[in-house]
Enzyme design. Structure first.
Site, short mmCIF file in Angstrom:
data_model
loop_
_atom_site.label_atom_id
_atom_site.label_comp_id
_atom_site.label_asym_id
_atom_site.label_seq_id
_atom_site.Cartn_x
_atom_site.Cartn_y
_atom_site.Cartn_z
N HIS A 164 7.27 5.49 1.68
CA HIS A 164 7.76 4.47 0.70
C HIS A 164 8.72 5.31 -0.04
O HIS A 164 9.73 4.81 -0.15
CB HIS A 164 6.79 3.17 0.83
CG HIS A 164 6.10 3.51 1.62
ND1 HIS A 164 5.05 3.20 1.45
CD2 HIS A 164 5.91 2.37 3.34
CE1 HIS A 164 3.73 2.56 3.01
NE2 HIS A 164 4.68 2.29 3.33
N GLN B 294 2.67 -9.01 13.48
CA GLN B 294 2.27 -7.58 14.40
C GLN B 294 1.14 -7.19 14.19
O GLN B 294 0.30 -5.52 14.84
CB GLN B 294 3.44 -6.69 13.26
CG GLN B 294 2.85 -6.35 11.63
CD GLN B 294 4.65 -5.12 11.12
OE1 GLN B 294 4.95 -6.12 10.65
NE2 GLN B 294 4.14 -4.08 10.57
N ALA C 286 0.27 -0.96 0.02
CA ALA C 286 -0.16 -0.17 0.22
C ALA C 286 0.83 1.50 0.00
O ALA C 286 0.57 2.28 1.17
CB ALA C 286 -0.70 -0.25 1.10
N LEU D 172 2.27 11.12 6.06
CA LEU D 172 1.78 9.80 5.27
C LEU D 172 1.59 8.57 5.38
O LEU D 172 2.54 8.31 6.26
CB LEU D 172 2.24 9.64 3.82
CG LEU D 172 2.64 10.92 2.46
CD1 LEU D 172 3.16 11.12 1.45
CD2 LEU D 172 0.98 11.56 2.76
N GLU E 297 10.56 7.49 9.56
CA GLU E 297 11.06 8.61 11.19
C GLU E 297 9.36 8.43 12.20
O GLU E 297 8.71 8.87 12.58
CB GLU E 297 11.70 9.52 11.38
CG GLU E 297 13.20 9.51 11.54
CD GLU E 297 13.15 10.94 12.08
OE1 GLU E 297 13.03 12.10 11.97
OE2 GLU E 297 15.16 10.71 11.81
N LYS E 298 8.26 8.76 11.00
CA LYS E 298 7.21 8.03 11.48
C LYS E 298 7.02 7.49 12.11
O LYS E 298 5.70 7.54 13.49
CB LYS E 298 6.07 8.16 10.40
CG LYS E 298 4.23 8.45 10.23
CD LYS E 298 4.38 7.38 9.74
CE LYS E 298 2.35 7.97 10.27
NZ LYS E 298 1.78 6.11 10.56
N ASP E 299 7.35 6.22 12.33
CA ASP E 299 7.03 5.42 13.66
C ASP E 299 8.40 5.47 13.64
O ASP E 299 9.01 4.23 14.01
CB ASP E 299 7.25 3.44 11.98
CG ASP E 299 5.76 4.12 11.43
OD1 ASP E 299 3.93 3.60 12.38
OD2 ASP E 299 6.06 3.84 10.11
N HIS F 81 2.72 4.65 -0.51
CA HIS F 81 2.57 6.44 -0.88
C HIS F 81 4.46 6.74 -0.92
O HIS F 81 5.12 5.91 -1.02
CB HIS F 81 1.62 6.33 0.42
CG HIS F 81 2.33 6.28 1.74
ND1 HIS F 81 3.95 6.88 2.07
CD2 HIS F 81 1.96 5.60 2.46
CE1 HIS F 81 3.53 6.58 2.62
NE2 HIS F 81 2.61 5.83 3.75
N GLU F 82 3.80 8.14 -1.10
CA GLU F 82 5.19 9.24 -1.50
C GLU F 82 6.28 8.47 -0.62
O GLU F 82 7.61 8.54 -0.53
CB GLU F 82 4.77 10.80 -1.67
CG GLU F 82 5.86 11.41 -1.94
CD GLU F 82 6.85 10.62 -2.97
OE1 GLU F 82 8.51 10.73 -2.43
OE2 GLU F 82 6.32 10.18 -4.24
#
Length: 279
Positions: A38, A62, A33, A185, A149-151, A35-36
């Protein structure tokens, strides 16, 4: 289009050829899935490594909610087309039975950094992440691995994993990619209603306001309470957490000293959104 490899044997044969030629290998682990965000990881890998593998595997271990696993979008054909535009060398997209064959009995658990925040709200989640990431590093023999870094908590868990197990891979954390209105995102964003999508940036706005208030001397508990209230007032159903933690070990921060991270998870339209910013 990049070749889509389904088995560990195919992947290993390809990687062995690259390594024999003295080439460096970068891996971008994903659940598809794409997006930009990734694609930015894949571009970073492309610039840093001779060969780039993007893995697409919706990891059942997970997900602590089977409905979440079922709802997770699977868009492999579109993903492969996007990755072709970046110029990746291979896509590794195994089935669950390839990653977890009959008799699989090993669980990798990273204590400490995995326990608060997401770990508290999604029991077993980071064991699933650590187990599959350890396997992917072994399968790909990657020199570098690229994580968003979002996660943030996941990034800290993976860094601890490779340090503790002496896995010879360099972990590269890559900046969060955001929409023009600030929303981070995420593959989950596509599940928001039009109205929910319009409200979603309130999460990061509340976090930014809290960070600014704390830097200006506001008491941390007050700034966080105001941020939580602002998120709920914007139409979010719940706030699982909105907390200030030390950036590396994710310990609670009582005052601004050293590098901090403001991390949040909140539900909007039944969709759980997470975000974090430095403080």
């Amino acid at each position: 289009m990049p070749p889509v490899l389904r088995t560990v044997a195919e992947l290993r044969a390809r990687v062995s050829d690259w390594k024999a030629a003295g080439e460096t290998v970068g891996v971008v682990p994903t659940m598809g899935a794409l997006h930009e965000g990734h694609l930015s990881l894949a571009r970073r890998a492309r610039a840093a490594c001779d060969r780039v593998i993007v893995t697409i595997f919706v990891n059942p271990r997970q997900f602590n909610n089977p409905a979440d696993l079922e709802k997770y979008p699977r868009t492999e054909a579109q993903d492969a087309a996007l990755l072709a535009s970046v110029g990746v060398d291979a896509v590794f997209a195994p089935g669950p039975e390839e990653v977890y064959p009959r008799g699989f009995a090993t669980n990798v658990s990273v204590s400490g950094v995995s326990e608060p925040l997401e770990g508290a709200h999604r029991p077993g989640h980071f064991d699933g992440v650590a187990t599959v990431v350890a396997k992917l590093f072994g399968m790909t023999r990657a020199d570098r691995a690229f994580f968003g870094e979002k996660d943030w908590q996941q990034l800290m868990v993976v860094q601890r994993l490779v340090a503790d197990l002496n896995i010879p891979v360099t972990i590269e954390g890559c900046a969060t990619v955001r929409e023009a209105d600030g929303l981070a995102l995420s593959s989950r964003n596509r599940r928001l209603s039009v109205e929910g999508r319009a409200r979603a940036p309130a999460l990061v706005r509340a976090m930014q306001a809290a960070a600014e208030a704390m830097r200006g001397g506001r008491a941390i508990p007050e700034a966080l309470a105001e941020a939580r209230a602002a998120v709920l007032a914007a139409g979010f159903e719940t706030v699982d957490y909105l907390e200030l933690r030390t950036a590396d070990l994710l310990l609670p921060m009582e005052r601004l000293q050293g590098e901090g991270r403001l991390l949040a998870a909140a539900t909007l339209d039944g969709v759980r959104l997470i975000d974090n910013i430095p403080v």
